[in-house]
Design an enzyme around this catalytic site. Structure first.
Site, short mmCIF file in Angstrom:
data_model
loop_
_atom_site.label_atom_id
_atom_site.label_comp_id
_atom_site.label_asym_id
_atom_site.label_seq_id
_atom_site.Cartn_x
_atom_site.Cartn_y
_atom_site.Cartn_z
N CYS A 170 38.16 36.61 35.43
CA CYS A 170 38.52 37.97 35.85
C CYS A 170 39.16 37.97 37.24
O CYS A 170 40.29 37.55 37.39
CB CYS A 170 37.29 38.89 35.78
SG CYS A 170 37.71 40.65 35.79
N HIS A 282 34.89 38.19 30.67
CA HIS A 282 33.67 37.65 31.27
C HIS A 282 32.81 36.92 30.24
O HIS A 282 31.90 37.52 29.65
CB HIS A 282 32.85 38.78 31.90
CG HIS A 282 33.45 39.38 33.11
ND1 HIS A 282 33.13 38.97 34.39
CD2 HIS A 282 34.36 40.38 33.24
CE1 HIS A 282 33.80 39.70 35.27
NE2 HIS A 282 34.57 40.55 34.60
N GLU A 284 30.37 34.98 30.73
CA GLU A 284 28.97 34.85 31.20
C GLU A 284 28.11 36.07 30.89
O GLU A 284 26.87 35.99 30.89
CB GLU A 284 28.95 34.57 32.71
CG GLU A 284 29.16 35.77 33.61
CD GLU A 284 30.58 36.32 33.64
OE1 GLU A 284 30.77 37.44 34.18
OE2 GLU A 284 31.51 35.65 33.13
#
Length: 364
Positions: A170, A282, A284
């Site tokens: 990002c 993202h 994660e």
């Protein structure tokens, strides 16, 4: 064989050239010839010019990778929650957990340091993750300045044949492209609003890319057909940003997604020369962020699809053989010296954060 006449001469001497001992001598000579031949082959391959000793699989990779995660300026919101501590930088622990889940350890990289700090540290670690977040790129001694040092040093290392990968998520991905664009004003990105979980629209040749060529087919199908990538950004990089700054030769787009207003933005990219990678989404968050109103996809399928990206990057970092001097030095640098704070209960978008004091001093 070259050795055979020599050995046979010795054998004839040993036999005394008598028929009585010839059979026994011939047997003894046959054994001697085989041993000499084996010795000759070993010596030849060890000493001949250009010979290569092939490493075993276990020797060919670094199975104890340590990855640096770049910190960034503390958010004003969290400043209000910790006014006395005066924390000035942070790392969301979801990035740390994501790296650890793929089999690597983490060293926090502090902002506000001079170039020598980053040069020294990058000789010890095996790659750098530039995380997402919310900070500006025009602040002195901050996230962008540190990123500039890291990118420049990584290029120098790779140019010297020292494999060193970078992965930007990002904001970190946007920073890579802006640094490559010359970090001019205005910044080479556009406004782009996406807070949805989206599929990836792969390019026609994405399967020949470094990032996706070995991706399992079921992972590709999930990424292509399901809303599994988490987007949370107000800016993005579009194809025109690469074209306007002559970056298309060096940066290869492998997928796109569409924002809330139909803007098609670059979702994944990689450098054509260096082991540098970026994603706008993202990976994660699916497994490690739990804010209810964000609706992150946390199904087994979504986690499997997102797990692929850090697994890929950690495997890239296994190609680097940088090491700390010893375990004691490792212990001085690793993230375990810091306690994550439960920031989610305070209203933060991040479930947990590592918070660092003014410019982050490593605790002994």
């Amino acid at each position: 064989m070259i050795l055979q006449p020599i050995v046979m001469d010795i054998c004839h001497i040993a036999s005394g050239r008598t028929r009585r001992w010839l059979t026994a001598a011939d047997s003894w000579c046959a054994i001697l010839i085989m041993k000499a031949a084996l010795l000759f082959v070993v010596v030849y391959f060890l000493r001949c010019e250009g010979a290569v000793i092939v490493k075993t699989t276990s020797d060919a990779v670094n199975n104890r990778p340590i990855i640096g995660v770049l910190s960034q300026e503390q958010s004003m919101y969290l400043h209000t929650k910790y006014p006395e501590e005066n924390y000035t930088s942070y790392i969301a622990s979801s990035y740390v957990k994501d790296v650890e889940a793929s089999g690597a350890r983490v060293v926090p990289i502090m902002i506000g340091k001079d170039r020598s700090y980053y040069q020294e540290l990058m000789q010890k670690i095996n790659g750098v993750l530039m995380p997402g977040g919310a900070t500006y790129f025009n602040q002195s001694d901050g996230f962008a300045d540190a990123g500039q040092h890291i990118l420049d040093i990584a290029k120098e290392l790779n140019d010297a044949g020292d494999y060193f990968p970078i992965f930007g998520t990002c904001l970190g991905f946007e920073l890579l492209i802006i640094l490559e664009s010359g970090r001019g004003d205005p910044e080479n990105r556009i406004r782009c609003y996406s807070y949805d979980n989206l599929p990836l629209n792969f390019t026609e040749d994405f399967r020949s890319s470094k990032m996706f060529k070995n991706a399992p087919e079921d992972v590709i199908n999930l990424l292509k057909n399901e809303d599994v990538t988490v987007n949370a950004h107000q800016f993005c990089i579009v194809d025109e940003n690469l074209k306007s700054h002559n970056l298309t030769e060096h940066w290869r787009v492998t997928s796109h997604s569409d924002d809330l207003y139909g803007v098609t933005f670059i979702a994944s990219v990689e450098h054509t020369r260096y082991p540098f990678y970026g994603v706008q989404f993202h990976p994660e968050k699916s497994a490690f962020e739990w804010k209810l109103n964000k609706h992150y996809p946390s199904s087994a399928e979504a986690i499997k699809a997102n797990r692929y990206f850090m697994d890929f990057f950690v495997n890239e970092c296994r190609k680097s053989f940088h090491t700390f001097e010893n375990a004691a030095e490792e212990n001085q640098y690793v993230i375990y010296n810091y306690e994550p704070h439960f920031t989610g209960v305070l209203g933060s978008a991040y479930h947990q954060c590592y918070l660092f004091e003014p410019r982050g001093t490593v605790k002994g």
